[in-house]
Design an enzyme around this catalytic site. Sequence first.
Site, PDB file in Angstrom:
ATOM      1  CD  GLU A 150      17.401  -8.682  24.315  1.00 63.24           C
ATOM      2  OE1 GLU A 150      16.772  -7.694  23.879  1.00 63.24           O
ATOM      3  OE2 GLU A 150      17.051  -9.312  25.310  1.00 63.24           O
ATOM      4  CG  HIS A 163      17.600  -6.028  29.658  1.00 68.38           C
ATOM      5  ND1 HIS A 163      17.176  -6.514  30.862  1.00 68.38           N
ATOM      6  CD2 HIS A 163      18.950  -6.126  29.673  1.00 68.38           C
ATOM      7  CE1 HIS A 163      18.233  -6.886  31.575  1.00 68.38           C
ATOM      8  NE2 HIS A 163      19.316  -6.659  30.873  1.00 68.38           N
ATOM      9  CG  ASP A 192      13.703  -6.896  31.304  1.00 69.35           C
ATOM     10  OD1 ASP A 192      14.166  -8.021  31.535  1.00 69.35           O
ATOM     11  OD2 ASP A 192      14.100  -5.879  31.892  1.00 69.35           O
ATOM     12  CB  ALA A 204      17.737 -13.192  34.901  1.00 68.27           C
TER      13      ALA A 204
END
Length: 115
Positions: free
Chosen positions: A73, A91, A68, A43
């Site tokens: 990030e 992702h 993911d 999510a």
Amino acid sequence: KEELLERSDIVTLHVPLDQSTQNMLSIKRLALMKKSAILINVARGGLVDEIALKNMLLNNRLAGAAFDVFLEEPPQDQELLSLPNFLVTPHIGGSSQEAILAMGRAAIQGLEVFS
């Protein structure tokens, strides 16, 4: 909801990140999960306390996890990423050819319906 964490073999997250869901799986809630359970987050980053998760995986307090998405990030915690009971995927599902075509078709359909 916490009783579901205690009984579940697999927990998957499919919610947006907002004030009500941020850190929804805190160290307290993660500790409720069975040692044989698996956690999947596809999510948003920020839903799971990643430090607590890493410690649970290291100490065999959780069978495994697959993510993911991460709070940061790209993810920087190499120890977490290299754990044998932690699966990591990029992702980028929305970047596939099929996803891009589907989004384009949906946009065109939206123009036709609302024009």
